[in-house]
Motif scaffolding. Structure first.
Motif, short mmCIF file in Angstrom:
data_model
loop_
_atom_site.label_atom_id
_atom_site.label_comp_id
_atom_site.label_asym_id
_atom_site.label_seq_id
_atom_site.Cartn_x
_atom_site.Cartn_y
_atom_site.Cartn_z
N SER A 60 6.88 3.56 -11.06
CA SER A 60 7.66 2.50 -10.42
C SER A 60 6.84 1.91 -9.28
CB SER A 60 8.97 3.07 -9.87
OG SER A 60 8.67 3.93 -8.79
N ILE A 61 7.29 0.75 -8.78
CA ILE A 61 6.60 0.11 -7.66
C ILE A 61 6.59 1.05 -6.44
CG2 ILE A 61 7.04 -1.65 -5.87
CD1 ILE A 61 5.30 -2.78 -7.95
N ALA A 62 7.68 1.77 -6.23
CA ALA A 62 7.74 2.71 -5.09
C ALA A 62 6.69 3.82 -5.26
CB ALA A 62 9.14 3.30 -4.96
N SER A 63 6.56 4.34 -6.48
CA SER A 63 5.56 5.39 -6.72
C SER A 63 4.16 4.84 -6.57
CB SER A 63 5.73 5.96 -8.13
OG SER A 63 7.01 6.52 -8.29
N ILE A 64 3.95 3.62 -7.06
CA ILE A 64 2.63 2.99 -6.94
C ILE A 64 2.27 2.84 -5.46
CG2 ILE A 64 1.35 0.83 -7.30
CD1 ILE A 64 2.85 0.60 -10.00
N ARG A 65 3.26 2.44 -4.64
CA ARG A 65 2.99 2.28 -3.22
C ARG A 65 2.54 3.61 -2.61
NH1 ARG A 65 7.72 0.75 -1.48
NH2 ARG A 65 7.56 -1.39 -2.15
N ARG A 66 3.20 4.71 -3.01
CA ARG A 66 2.82 6.02 -2.47
C ARG A 66 1.41 6.41 -2.91
NH1 ARG A 66 8.27 7.37 -3.39
NH2 ARG A 66 7.78 8.17 -5.45
N VAL A 67 1.08 6.11 -4.18
CA VAL A 67 -0.27 6.41 -4.67
C VAL A 67 -1.29 5.66 -3.84
CG1 VAL A 67 -1.87 6.07 -6.59
CG2 VAL A 67 0.44 6.92 -7.03
N LEU A 68 -1.04 4.38 -3.57
CA LEU A 68 -1.99 3.55 -2.83
C LEU A 68 -2.13 4.03 -1.39
CD1 LEU A 68 -0.95 0.08 -4.28
CD2 LEU A 68 -2.89 1.51 -4.96
N GLU A 69 -1.02 4.49 -0.81
CA GLU A 69 -1.09 5.04 0.55
C GLU A 69 -2.01 6.25 0.60
OE1 GLU A 69 2.99 5.80 1.52
OE2 GLU A 69 3.43 3.66 1.79
N VAL A 70 -1.88 7.11 -0.40
CA VAL A 70 -2.72 8.32 -0.44
C VAL A 70 -4.19 7.92 -0.54
CG1 VAL A 70 -3.34 10.35 -1.78
CG2 VAL A 70 -0.94 9.77 -1.43
N ILE A 71 -4.47 6.98 -1.43
CA ILE A 71 -5.86 6.58 -1.65
C ILE A 71 -6.48 6.02 -0.37
CG2 ILE A 71 -7.31 4.90 -2.85
CD1 ILE A 71 -5.58 5.27 -5.29
N SER A 72 -5.65 5.38 0.48
CA SER A 72 -6.23 4.72 1.65
C SER A 72 -6.29 5.62 2.87
CB SER A 72 -5.41 3.47 1.98
OG SER A 72 -4.10 3.85 2.35
N GLU A 73 -5.77 6.86 2.76
CA GLU A 73 -5.83 7.77 3.91
C GLU A 73 -7.27 8.15 4.20
OE1 GLU A 73 -3.32 11.27 3.42
OE2 GLU A 73 -1.59 9.97 3.11
N PRO A 74 -7.71 8.01 5.48
CA PRO A 74 -9.10 8.35 5.78
C PRO A 74 -9.25 9.84 6.08
CG PRO A 74 -8.07 7.37 7.70
CD PRO A 74 -6.98 7.52 6.66
N GLY A 75 -10.45 10.35 5.84
CA GLY A 75 -10.84 11.69 6.27
C GLY A 75 -10.05 12.85 5.70
N LEU A 76 -9.67 12.80 4.47
CA LEU A 76 -8.96 13.91 3.86
C LEU A 76 -9.94 15.05 3.56
CD1 LEU A 76 -6.61 12.28 1.23
CD2 LEU A 76 -5.92 13.62 3.19
N GLY A 77 -9.54 16.27 3.91
CA GLY A 77 -10.36 17.42 3.54
C GLY A 77 -10.12 17.79 2.09
N PRO A 78 -11.08 18.47 1.48
CA PRO A 78 -10.95 18.83 0.06
C PRO A 78 -9.65 19.59 -0.24
CG PRO A 78 -13.14 19.38 0.87
CD PRO A 78 -12.37 18.90 2.05
#
Lengths: 206, 206
Positions: A60-78
């Motif tokens: 859904s659009i809401a799920s897509i928005r969450r996916v995109l938020e995750v992708i744009s988070e800086p400095g994630l550790g493994p």
């Protein structure tokens, strides 16, 4: 490029692009005037990503928005990657520091016995409980022995999923977030074909 | 029992049961009068089956009708079971005697190289081509090596699917037809959980 050219390049209608802009899954273009904006290659890539998640992943659009938020988070550790990725498409918090005992439902009991490192709050456990119950209700004798065999096969799948992720954390999140629904759509027909191969092989035809 | 009691027993509203009767996925009850019919345990089982296929398998009424036709075919030989079952939920003919060369698309070329016994007309090949293309378009570097590993894992799944089928042919068709969508719904959360286990295991948390 203008929005009409973005539509032509991606094959996505202008009306849909405007919907993506309103929903925040596509960043605004660089404003040229009150009514015109300039879009670039990043927009093309983003639109293709949104389409893939919607059309193949069925998100859904809401799920897509969450996916995109995750992708744009800086400095994630493994160590955060999998939690972040799972949070995105499971629509719930699956934080790495979540505690609690793994018990209280058939799926939880199963994984506790198998010694899997699974968070008790992982919503996939509830999905599994529901799907398992539906199998049993329909008279499919899906016992624990058979479930453990399916789990072992999915462990092989997960090893490929994670083994093929790039080293860069942000790219790795994108890889897992994208790859999870997209590869689900690969595994379904693969299972059908594997069934045919197994059946024909066993009966000596072809 | 009356239709109202059938509704109560199965938890499915009378209006939906009437829809199932009209669509031919539920056999008429034994007529008691012009307006009343008697339903029995077979009707209860059938309604549960239809609900499972619709709710968990996500099948349309047309697909459900095909599944039910397959289940009711008498005297199927073991070699026909997989073809009949696949025909049902793939919505196309996958006949055991279909010939032709396995070539002409990325999925067909892959399985030809792997030596799988897969019919060139199996629509799952087209599904796989589409899903594979969507992965590549989204920048998921899903190369042939990785695809072969996924295929190997699905071969393990298919071995469980088929190995757990009952010996009676009709029951076996029912098992595969039902089990294919219902177990898809099991495999998806299992993959999520296997990813979490693999990630937490590798990073030493919990």
């Amino acid at each position: 490029m203008k929005i009409s050219e973005l539509a032509e390049t991606t094959g996505v209608p202008v009306a849909t692009l405007k919907f993506y802009l309103r929903e925040g899954v596509l960043a605004p273009g660089r404003a040229l005037s009150r009514t015109q904006a300039e879009y670039d290659h990043d927009h093309v890539e983003r639109v293709r990503l949104v389409r893939a998640l919607a059309d193949v992943g069925g998100l859904s659009i809401a799920s897509i928005r969450r996916v995109l938020e995750v992708i744009s988070e800086p400095g994630l550790g493994p160590a955060d990657i999998m939690g972040a990725a799972q949070r995105a498409f499971l629509g719930a918090d699956v934080t790495p520091d979540e505690g609690g005992e793994l018990a209280g439902s058939p799926a939880r009991d199963l994984f506790a016995r198998m010694g899997w490192h699974v968070r008790p709050g992982n919503p996939a456990l509830d999905d599994l409980d529901r799907a398992w119950a539906a199998c049993l209700e329909s008279g499919l004798g899906l016992d624990e022995d058979r479930m453990e065999k399916y789990a072992a096969a999915m462990l092989d799948v997960a090893a490929v999923d994670i083994g093929s992720a790039p080293a860069d954390p942000t790219a790795a999140v994108r890889h897992v977030v994208l790859g999870t629904p997209l590869v689900d759509a690969v595994l379904v027909p693969l299972r059908r074909l594997a069934q045919q191969h197994t059946a024909l092989d066993a009966h000596g035809s072809q």
